[in-house]
Design a protein around this motif. Structure first.
Motif, PDB file in Angstrom:
ATOM      1  N   GLY A 203      -4.038  -3.597   6.360  1.00  0.00           N
ATOM      2  CA  GLY A 203      -3.173  -4.085   5.286  1.00  0.00           C
ATOM      3  C   GLY A 203      -1.864  -3.330   5.153  1.00  0.00           C
ATOM      4  N   SER A 204      -1.473  -2.566   6.183  1.00  0.00           N
ATOM      5  CA  SER A 204      -0.213  -1.804   6.140  1.00  0.00           C
ATOM      6  C   SER A 204       0.967  -2.747   5.959  1.00  0.00           C
ATOM      7  N   CYS A 205       1.971  -2.304   5.179  1.00  0.00           N
ATOM      8  CA  CYS A 205       3.069  -3.206   4.821  1.00  0.00           C
ATOM      9  C   CYS A 205       4.333  -2.423   4.495  1.00  0.00           C
ATOM     10  N   ILE A 206       5.460  -3.148   4.399  1.00  0.00           N
ATOM     11  CA  ILE A 206       6.750  -2.576   4.009  1.00  0.00           C
ATOM     12  C   ILE A 206       7.371  -3.509   2.984  1.00  0.00           C
ATOM     13  N   VAL A 207       7.859  -2.929   1.872  1.00  0.00           N
ATOM     14  CA  VAL A 207       8.401  -3.715   0.758  1.00  0.00           C
ATOM     15  C   VAL A 207       9.771  -3.178   0.387  1.00  0.00           C
ATOM     16  N   GLY A 208      10.692  -4.090   0.035  1.00  0.00           N
ATOM     17  CA  GLY A 208      12.048  -3.722  -0.339  1.00  0.00           C
ATOM     18  C   GLY A 208      12.201  -3.458  -1.827  1.00  0.00           C
TER      19      GLY A 208
ATOM     20  N   VAL B 125       8.781  -8.646   0.150  1.00  0.00           N
ATOM     21  CA  VAL B 125       7.951  -8.183   1.258  1.00  0.00           C
ATOM     22  C   VAL B 125       8.750  -8.276   2.554  1.00  0.00           C
ATOM     23  N   LEU B 126       9.070  -7.119   3.130  1.00  0.00           N
ATOM     24  CA  LEU B 126       9.839  -7.089   4.377  1.00  0.00           C
ATOM     25  C   LEU B 126       8.936  -7.240   5.586  1.00  0.00           C
ATOM     26  N   ARG B 127       7.745  -6.654   5.517  1.00  0.00           N
ATOM     27  CA  ARG B 127       6.753  -6.811   6.565  1.00  0.00           C
ATOM     28  C   ARG B 127       5.406  -7.063   5.899  1.00  0.00           C
ATOM     29  N   GLU B 128       4.873  -8.254   6.145  1.00  0.00           N
ATOM     30  CA  GLU B 128       3.593  -8.642   5.552  1.00  0.00           C
ATOM     31  C   GLU B 128       2.480  -7.704   6.004  1.00  0.00           C
ATOM     32  N   PRO B 129       1.419  -7.574   5.207  1.00  0.00           N
ATOM     33  CA  PRO B 129       0.288  -6.746   5.634  1.00  0.00           C
ATOM     34  C   PRO B 129      -0.262  -7.197   6.986  1.00  0.00           C
ATOM     35  N   ILE B 130      -0.632  -6.234   7.804  1.00  0.00           N
ATOM     36  CA  ILE B 130      -1.242  -6.528   9.095  1.00  0.00           C
ATOM     37  C   ILE B 130      -2.741  -6.234   9.001  1.00  0.00           C
ATOM     38  N   TRP B 131      -3.535  -7.078   9.646  1.00  0.00           N
ATOM     39  CA  TRP B 131      -4.982  -7.029   9.451  1.00  0.00           C
ATOM     40  C   TRP B 131      -5.716  -6.960  10.794  1.00  0.00           C
TER      41      TRP B 131
END
Length: 356
Positions: free
Chosen positions: A275-280, A285-291
């Motif tokens: 669920g790692s992610c990047i938010v502005g 949401v700049l990079r959606e969670p990865i699963w």
């Protein structure tokens, strides 16, 4: 002029030994550097391990002998960064603590290893570690600058639920933000570890220091995590990076799984989906969670541009001026704070923004 920086979150999992995990960290960092990353965040407890599903043989009023053996193994797997139980702060950062006889450094060499990786790749590292000092363990995050080495380290002030059995409480003074310059961009970096992000006053202590890069290494892979990260980013008008491990049950240490029965799940079951992610800074949401993918599934790939690597290493170019744009209408530590009516103090911590 835009203040642009390339940042990454590594969805990595702890390996069977510290040496293997450090080797995987090196490969992942090199991959990130080849794709232009200036900073990489690794998950909570990446070095030392997050002992997911382990109860350490503990019940209210009782402890079983096998749980003590599990804790012994976990303690042995933890890293020694050469700090004191109370936390030496600047004394640790500036390497002014006394050295052991006939040694050139304190601890087990992990700090020096991370400093070498950062220096050789040019990447600023933020790494979740389980740190031992005296007879206790601390869940920590260490900041490693490619030029200056270890810039700081903070310990989780409030372990969550069963974590309280195995981790001591860190000092609130370690919430001190760190500053650096990467790619010509001035950064003020702070970190809240996992459910510390649910502590409003702790978040405010970081906002008050004017952080423009807010890091949230975590062990929470629930769907509710992303809304919290969006709230933090929009509330603090800051970029938020969150990294979690992706782990199957069969990838847990033998000292954990050896005490479990088949009824507790199959080996291929995910005990943490990531669920790692990047938010502005406006909560976007700049990079959606990865699963259900880990950098360690592909870290030995020959081609650094392998698309599988991109799936496990989330990268974004950000413009730090967006933080100031966002404060047109809200600055929770300044114009929006009503500091004439509301006061926050933290023992041992200066809440003023650090000098740039």
């Amino acid at each position: 002029m835009p203040q642009k920086l390339t940042v990454a979150v590594a969805q990595s999992r702890t390996q069977a030994t510290l040496a293997a995990t450090l080797a995987a960290l090196t490969l992942t960092t090199r991959h990130a550097a080849s794709r232009g990353a200036h900073l990489v965040l690794f998950p909570e407890a990446y070095l030392g391990g997050y002992p997911r599903t382990c109860d350490f043989g503990a019940k209210v009023g009782a402890r079983l002998p096998h749980g003590r053996d599990q804790f012994l193994q976990y303690f042995r797997d933890a890293v020694d960064l050469g700090d004191t139980p109370a936390g030496a702060g600047d004394e640790w950062v500036e390497k002014r603590l006394p050295l052991p006889k006939n040694k050139e450094y304190r601890g087990d060499g992990t700090r020096e290893y991370l400093e070498k990786v950062a220096r050789e790749t040019g990447v600023f590292l933020v790494v979740g570690v389980i740190e031992k000092a005296g007879g206790s363990l601390y869940c920590s995050a260490v900041y490693v600058d490619p030029r200056e080495g270890g810039l700081g380290k903070r310990r989780k002030v409030m372990p969550t639920a069963s974590e309280r059995l195995i981790w001591a409480q860190g000092s609130p003074s370690s919430l001190k933000a760190v500053t650096t310059e990467l790619n010509g961009v001035r950064l003020t970096i702070g970190a809240a570890i996992c459910w510390e992000n649910y502590m409003p006053l702790l978040r405010q202590s970081l906002y008050s220091q004017n952080v423009n890069l807010y890091l949230a290494p975590t062990a929470d892979s629930r769907d509710t995590w992303l809304p919290l990260m969006r709230t933090v980013a929009g509330e603090g008008r800051t970029f938020v990076l969150s990294a979690n491990q992706c782990v199957r049950r069969k990838e847990l240490p033998d000292w954990i799984t050896g005490q479990q029965t088949e009824a507790e799940g199959s080996g291929d079951e995910y005990v943490s989906r990531g669920g790692s992610c990047i938010v502005g800074p406006l909560g976007e949401v700049l990079r959606e969670p990865i699963w259900e993918v880990s950098t360690d599934d592909v870290a030995d790939a020959a081609d650094e541009n392998d698309p599988a690597i991109a799936a496990a290493l989330s990268i974004a170019e950000i413009d730090l001026e967006d933080c100031e744009r966002g404060r047109l209408d809200i600055d929770v530590a300044g114009s929006y704070s009503r500091n004439d009516a509301f006061k926050l103090t933290v023992d041992g911590l200066d809440l003023n923004p650090p000098p740039q």
